[in-house]
Design a protein around this motif. Structure first.
Motif, PDB file in Angstrom:
ATOM      1  N   PHE A  39       0.809  -1.215   0.000  1.00  0.00           N
ATOM      2  CA  PHE A  39       0.000   0.000   0.000  1.00  0.00           C
ATOM      3  C   PHE A  39       0.843   1.267   0.000  1.00  0.00           C
ATOM      4  O   PHE A  39       0.908   2.001   0.979  1.00  0.00           O
ATOM      5  N   GLY A  40       1.476   1.531  -1.135  1.00  0.00           N
ATOM      6  CA  GLY A  40       2.223   2.766  -1.278  1.00  0.00           C
ATOM      7  C   GLY A  40       3.504   2.583  -2.056  1.00  0.00           C
ATOM      8  O   GLY A  40       3.809   1.508  -2.582  1.00  0.00           O
ATOM      9  N   MET A  41       4.254   3.658  -2.120  1.00  0.00           N
ATOM     10  CA  MET A  41       5.544   3.693  -2.809  1.00  0.00           C
ATOM     11  C   MET A  41       6.410   4.718  -2.103  1.00  0.00           C
ATOM     12  O   MET A  41       5.910   5.722  -1.577  1.00  0.00           O
ATOM     13  N   GLN A  42       7.709   4.470  -2.074  1.00  0.00           N
ATOM     14  CA  GLN A  42       8.607   5.445  -1.459  1.00  0.00           C
ATOM     15  C   GLN A  42       9.903   5.568  -2.267  1.00  0.00           C
ATOM     16  O   GLN A  42      10.365   4.610  -2.893  1.00  0.00           O
ATOM     17  N   LEU A  43      10.444   6.769  -2.242  1.00  0.00           N
ATOM     18  CA  LEU A  43      11.738   7.061  -2.840  1.00  0.00           C
ATOM     19  C   LEU A  43      12.599   7.625  -1.714  1.00  0.00           C
ATOM     20  O   LEU A  43      12.466   8.790  -1.327  1.00  0.00           O
ATOM     21  N   PRO A  49      14.315   3.636  -4.661  1.00  0.00           N
ATOM     22  CA  PRO A  49      12.878   3.384  -4.743  1.00  0.00           C
ATOM     23  C   PRO A  49      12.477   2.009  -4.213  1.00  0.00           C
ATOM     24  O   PRO A  49      13.198   1.024  -4.364  1.00  0.00           O
ATOM     25  N   PHE A  50      11.302   1.977  -3.597  1.00  0.00           N
ATOM     26  CA  PHE A  50      10.665   0.723  -3.200  1.00  0.00           C
ATOM     27  C   PHE A  50       9.171   0.857  -3.451  1.00  0.00           C
ATOM     28  O   PHE A  50       8.574   1.901  -3.158  1.00  0.00           O
ATOM     29  N   PHE A  51       8.562  -0.210  -3.921  1.00  0.00           N
ATOM     30  CA  PHE A  51       7.117  -0.221  -4.102  1.00  0.00           C
ATOM     31  C   PHE A  51       6.464  -0.765  -2.844  1.00  0.00           C
ATOM     32  O   PHE A  51       5.878  -1.853  -2.815  1.00  0.00           O
ATOM     33  N   ASP A  52       6.615   0.013  -1.780  1.00  0.00           N
ATOM     34  CA  ASP A  52       5.983  -0.255  -0.486  1.00  0.00           C
ATOM     35  C   ASP A  52       5.742   1.091   0.191  1.00  0.00           C
ATOM     36  O   ASP A  52       6.205   2.121  -0.292  1.00  0.00           O
ATOM     37  N   PRO A  53       5.025   1.141   1.311  1.00  0.00           N
ATOM     38  CA  PRO A  53       4.583   2.438   1.836  1.00  0.00           C
ATOM     39  C   PRO A  53       5.715   3.356   2.285  1.00  0.00           C
ATOM     40  O   PRO A  53       6.786   2.897   2.703  1.00  0.00           O
ATOM     41  N   TYR A  54       5.435   4.631   2.230  1.00  0.00           N
ATOM     42  CA  TYR A  54       6.372   5.659   2.663  1.00  0.00           C
ATOM     43  C   TYR A  54       6.695   5.460   4.151  1.00  0.00           C
ATOM     44  O   TYR A  54       5.802   5.426   4.998  1.00  0.00           O
ATOM     45  N   GLY A  55       7.988   5.316   4.441  1.00  0.00           N
ATOM     46  CA  GLY A  55       8.420   5.127   5.821  1.00  0.00           C
ATOM     47  C   GLY A  55       8.345   3.696   6.318  1.00  0.00           C
ATOM     48  O   GLY A  55       8.752   3.407   7.443  1.00  0.00           O
ATOM     49  N   PRO A 204      14.925  10.225   5.606  1.00  0.00           N
ATOM     50  CA  PRO A 204      16.066  10.994   5.109  1.00  0.00           C
ATOM     51  C   PRO A 204      15.624  12.153   4.226  1.00  0.00           C
ATOM     52  O   PRO A 204      14.564  12.097   3.584  1.00  0.00           O
ATOM     53  N   ALA A 205      16.414  13.196   4.205  1.00  0.00           N
ATOM     54  CA  ALA A 205      16.103  14.367   3.383  1.00  0.00           C
ATOM     55  C   ALA A 205      15.901  13.942   1.929  1.00  0.00           C
ATOM     56  O   ALA A 205      16.634  13.098   1.403  1.00  0.00           O
ATOM     57  N   GLY A 206      14.904  14.540   1.309  1.00  0.00           N
ATOM     58  CA  GLY A 206      14.630  14.244  -0.094  1.00  0.00           C
ATOM     59  C   GLY A 206      13.721  13.060  -0.323  1.00  0.00           C
ATOM     60  O   GLY A 206      13.391  12.753  -1.472  1.00  0.00           O
ATOM     61  N   SER A 207      13.280  12.395   0.739  1.00  0.00           N
ATOM     62  CA  SER A 207      12.405  11.238   0.584  1.00  0.00           C
ATOM     63  C   SER A 207      11.007  11.670   0.157  1.00  0.00           C
ATOM     64  O   SER A 207      10.502  12.709   0.596  1.00  0.00           O
ATOM     65  N   ARG A 212       4.167  11.402  -5.578  1.00  0.00           N
ATOM     66  CA  ARG A 212       5.369  12.221  -5.751  1.00  0.00           C
ATOM     67  C   ARG A 212       6.600  11.343  -5.956  1.00  0.00           C
ATOM     68  O   ARG A 212       7.508  11.691  -6.722  1.00  0.00           O
ATOM     69  N   ALA A 213       6.626  10.197  -5.290  1.00  0.00           N
ATOM     70  CA  ALA A 213       7.736   9.266  -5.477  1.00  0.00           C
ATOM     71  C   ALA A 213       7.733   8.693  -6.890  1.00  0.00           C
ATOM     72  O   ALA A 213       8.786   8.589  -7.537  1.00  0.00           O
ATOM     73  N   ALA A 214       6.548   8.321  -7.393  1.00  0.00           N
ATOM     74  CA  ALA A 214       6.463   7.761  -8.738  1.00  0.00           C
ATOM     75  C   ALA A 214       6.900   8.778  -9.786  1.00  0.00           C
ATOM     76  O   ALA A 214       7.633   8.453 -10.737  1.00  0.00           O
ATOM     77  N   GLU A 215       6.470  10.024  -9.612  1.00  0.00           N
ATOM     78  CA  GLU A 215       6.838  11.063 -10.568  1.00  0.00           C
ATOM     79  C   GLU A 215       8.334  11.346 -10.539  1.00  0.00           C
ATOM     80  O   GLU A 215       8.983  11.481 -11.587  1.00  0.00           O
TER      81      GLU A 215
END
Length: 304
Positions: A39-43, A49-55, A204-207, A212-215
């Motif tokens: 349920f989510g994505m994070q950079l 990148p990971f295709f899992d929730p932010y944090g 971390p900064a910039g995460s 927004r991560a996908a873009e």
């Protein structure tokens, strides 16, 4: 139509849990769903990148997962290497031990592994003597033997970005009998919480998360997809991301959440479609697929 995937893939902790649960184990699809990983994505840091929730990381999903699954376990973490090894030997007198995260690069029974690669992994330890460890490694290596020195280096997990060295789970107890449908329903609140990004830890900064991560990843892939980013995506992130979202779509359909299932199935197809273009270097096509992924996270949150 979402045709659930069955086959090999990096599902290490779900497979390890299934081994510990034995004959009472639900499907690995349901186990993975219960961790909220789809349920989510994070950079992370604007680059990883990971295709899992932010944090999210696996350790943050396990307690909720075990509660939904109807199981409990004892957890031991930290201490010295000597204390950890002594604890492992003692725990093995009661049965197999779930171990991780470990640094995969020290698992030298896997071809090509000889130094840290900053990749987390989970295994089930069966026996330990003064020289070797016998384990089921869900990467595809049943009854693998590993020199004890390599195992201890892996278990220290110094290059893994999360977790505590020498973590293990023992004494798995089934607290109540629950159906797979009940497990899926029980996991929905945690899934919604992670998708909302409202309770993520300090990052971390910039995460960035979700759309927004996908873009941002689309821009990275189109303009500067170096070997490290490409390797991470094609060897791990895309494979596990497509599988867990495909499994999540099937789980959501089972409880009648049809609209959510359709969106998550779309995410699975888009993530899976990244593999070939990234392997052959067609980065513009991969970036276009990522841009198509952007609006799906807001749509899914609205539906859930």
């Amino acid at each position: 139509m979402n045709i659930p995937y069955v086959g090999s893939g990096p599902y290490c902790y779900a497979n390890a849990f299934a081994m510990m649960f034995g004959a009472a184990a639900p499907s690995t699809a349901v186990i993975e769903f219960s961790t909220a990983s789809p349920f989510g994505m994070q950079l992370i840091g604007g680059r990883l990148p990971f295709f899992d929730p932010y944090g999210w990381d696996p350790e943050r999903g396990f307690d909720d997962a075990l509660a939904a699954l109807g199981w409990s376990s004892d957890v031991a973490r930290g201490g010295t290497a000597e204390e950890a090894l002594s604890g492992l030997k003692s725990a093995l007198t009661h049965g197999p031990v779930w171990v991780g995260p470990v640094e995969m690069g020290y698992l030298t029974h896997q071809p090509g592994m000889k130094e840290p690669i900053e990749a987390d992994h989970y295994v089930v330890v069966l026996e330990v003597d003064e020289e070797r460890v016998l384990m089921h490694d869900p990467q595809g290596y049943p009854f693998a033997l590993l020199p004890l020195t390599d195992f201890m280096a892996a278990w220290a997990a110094k290059t893994v970005a999360y977790g505590t060295p020498y973590t293990m789970r023992t004494r798995f107890v089934r607290q109540r009998n629950v159906t797979e449908v009940d497990i899926i329903k029980a996991a929905i609140p945690a899934a919604k919480q992670w998708l909302s990004m409202e309770h993520a830890p300090v990052m971390p900064a910039g995460s960035l998360g979700n759309s927004r991560a996908a873009e941002a990843l689309a821009e990275l892939v189109a303009d500067n997809c170096d070997d490290a980013l490409r390797g991470h995506l094609i060897h791990f992130a895309v494979r596990v991301g497509a599988r867990r979202t495909s499994d999540a779509a099937a789980c959501l359909a089972r409880i009648g959440s049809v609209d959510a299932a359709v969106i998550v199935a779309e995410q699975a197809r888009l993530i899976g479609s990244l593999q070939h273009p990234l392997v052959v270097g067609d980065d513009r096509r991969a970036a276009a697929a990522l841009m198509n992924l952007v609006p799906t996270y807001d749509r899914l949150r609205a539906v859930l």
